[in-house]
Design a protein around this motif. Sequence first.
Motif, PDB file in Angstrom:
ATOM      1  N   PRO A 314       1.160  -0.907  -0.137  1.00 38.47           N
ATOM      2  CA  PRO A 314      -0.008   0.276   0.103  1.00 38.47           C
ATOM      3  C   PRO A 314       0.600   1.581  -0.278  1.00 38.47           C
ATOM      4  O   PRO A 314       2.186   1.306   0.374  1.00 38.47           O
ATOM      5  CB  PRO A 314      -0.298  -0.143   1.677  1.00 38.47           C
ATOM      6  N   HIS A 315       0.372   2.293  -0.354  1.00 37.88           N
ATOM      7  CA  HIS A 315       0.707   3.542  -0.548  1.00 37.88           C
ATOM      8  C   HIS A 315       1.295   3.396  -1.781  1.00 37.88           C
ATOM      9  O   HIS A 315       2.775   4.771  -2.004  1.00 37.88           O
ATOM     10  CB  HIS A 315       1.566   4.839   0.817  1.00 37.88           C
ATOM     11  N   SER A 316       1.972   2.927  -2.577  1.00 36.09           N
ATOM     12  CA  SER A 316       3.191   2.776  -4.007  1.00 36.09           C
ATOM     13  C   SER A 316       2.621   2.266  -4.994  1.00 36.09           C
ATOM     14  O   SER A 316       1.276   1.823  -5.283  1.00 36.09           O
ATOM     15  CB  SER A 316       4.133   1.521  -3.142  1.00 36.09           C
ATOM     16  N   GLY A 324      -1.819   5.449 -10.144  1.00 38.67           N
ATOM     17  CA  GLY A 324      -1.998   5.869  -9.970  1.00 38.67           C
ATOM     18  C   GLY A 324      -1.802   4.855  -8.418  1.00 38.67           C
ATOM     19  O   GLY A 324      -0.320   4.325  -8.241  1.00 38.67           O
ATOM     20  N   THR A 325      -1.779   4.948  -7.004  1.00 36.11           N
ATOM     21  CA  THR A 325      -1.776   4.038  -5.446  1.00 36.11           C
ATOM     22  C   THR A 325      -2.309   3.340  -5.038  1.00 36.11           C
ATOM     23  O   THR A 325      -3.197   3.344  -5.408  1.00 36.11           O
ATOM     24  CB  THR A 325      -1.037   5.204  -4.896  1.00 36.11           C
ATOM     25  N   ILE A 326      -1.021   2.359  -5.199  1.00 36.71           N
ATOM     26  CA  ILE A 326      -2.489   1.031  -4.225  1.00 36.71           C
ATOM     27  C   ILE A 326      -3.038   1.720  -2.884  1.00 36.71           C
ATOM     28  O   ILE A 326      -2.032   2.084  -2.297  1.00 36.71           O
ATOM     29  CB  ILE A 326      -1.489  -0.413  -4.224  1.00 36.71           C
ATOM     30  N   VAL A 327      -3.913   1.073  -2.539  1.00 34.09           N
ATOM     31  CA  VAL A 327      -5.423   1.932  -1.717  1.00 34.09           C
ATOM     32  C   VAL A 327      -4.916   0.891  -0.548  1.00 34.09           C
ATOM     33  O   VAL A 327      -4.640   0.424   0.731  1.00 34.09           O
ATOM     34  CB  VAL A 327      -6.335   2.275  -1.550  1.00 34.09           C
ATOM     35  N   SER A 328      -5.682  -0.305  -1.039  1.00 35.34           N
ATOM     36  CA  SER A 328      -5.636  -1.543  -0.446  1.00 35.34           C
ATOM     37  C   SER A 328      -5.765  -3.183  -1.192  1.00 35.34           C
ATOM     38  O   SER A 328      -5.107  -2.766  -2.230  1.00 35.34           O
ATOM     39  CB  SER A 328      -7.384  -2.119   0.540  1.00 35.34           C
TER      40      SER A 328
END
Length: 396
Positions: A314-316, A324-328
């Motif tokens: 997450p956050h990467s 985009g960025t991984i949230v979950s």
Amino acid sequence: MSNTETWHLELEPVDAWYFGDAGPYDMGEASQTESKTLFPPHAPTLVGALRAMLARAKGWDGRSRWNEGTNVDLRLEEVLGKDYWDLGQVRFEGPFLTRVQSNSDANEVMVPMPLHILGRMKELDTKEKTEVWEPAARLRPGNNAVLCDMGRVRLPKIASDKPERGLKEPEGIFVTVAGLEAILRGDLPATSEVVRSRDLWRGERRVGLERERESRTAKEGALYSPTYVRLKPGVRLTMGVSGLPEDWVSEKFTLPGLMPLGGEGRMASVERLEGAAMANAPLEAIAENGRMSVTLLTSALLTPDDTTVTWPRPHSALAENIPGTIVSACVGKPHYIGGWDSLKRKPVAPQPFVPAGSTYFLEDVDADLETLRQLHGSCIGRRQAFGFGQVALGVW
């Protein structure tokens, strides 16, 4: 000159298949009587068999190096590659399971059910004891971050104000292309679009032994009991192949009717399909909302190199070409995929792959429709030429 057209090759077992996993299968050991088959097989198994089939069709004798021999096509190494990981100019897609539809001769493609879909077993007929797996809920990132071993993360939660109890993840569950399209839109698939593995194949256990020549009795330590896989009628394996030279895909080029596949060189019939349908994605909604889900249709090698085992967190970013960025995420247990290098005559070290069906939730997705259109159905991660890391884009 290579051709951009993709061949879809359908493989059907003549009898039953055996695909071993990475576990030992040595004479005299306990594992010799507990060997289970792996199905569907991982991509390198099918890629190796198809490369050998194509090489034999162009004059390879099955023993020498590809460019040796009197009647061999001298472009084999250029087209099919020089070693285990080098595939030359050829590219593969899949493998996928297909099934002949009962009301027509058309084939429907099935993929592992995305792991953010939960369901329950539902009994259809008490007397016949028939059951179906009924989709019941979707998972999505929680509203609040939770402190865990990965830092502060928005763990997945059921997207309902009154979630049901007893829901389970889709282990051994597949979904058709029509059902996958519904999932990508943010809906639940119809129960009719869901297929359990037991309805596609079954295990078939067999026992074998080696006998002493003199006494004709069982030889000590030579008992083995593998489990084969027998597909249900109408079920096939399908693999896409592209990058072949123009003259290889011409009408004059004919595929052999049979090819060895898997353990013990058991046979498979080979036919070419006209094409395989790909699920449509809600690209406009993704571009408008700036959020999307990325579901793996095939296993993905997302480690940066052969020595690192860390997956995207997450956050990467998920991959270099994914905005985009991984949230979950809803990620399954790793699949350790290796193989056998026939040139070096030694096993290929297993590496941890993210399993098919794993789904990542991303936000801050800044991409136009054309970029998203190119990403949908493309591959991420390493070893993409083998078909690893094919993705489908959806909303959440």
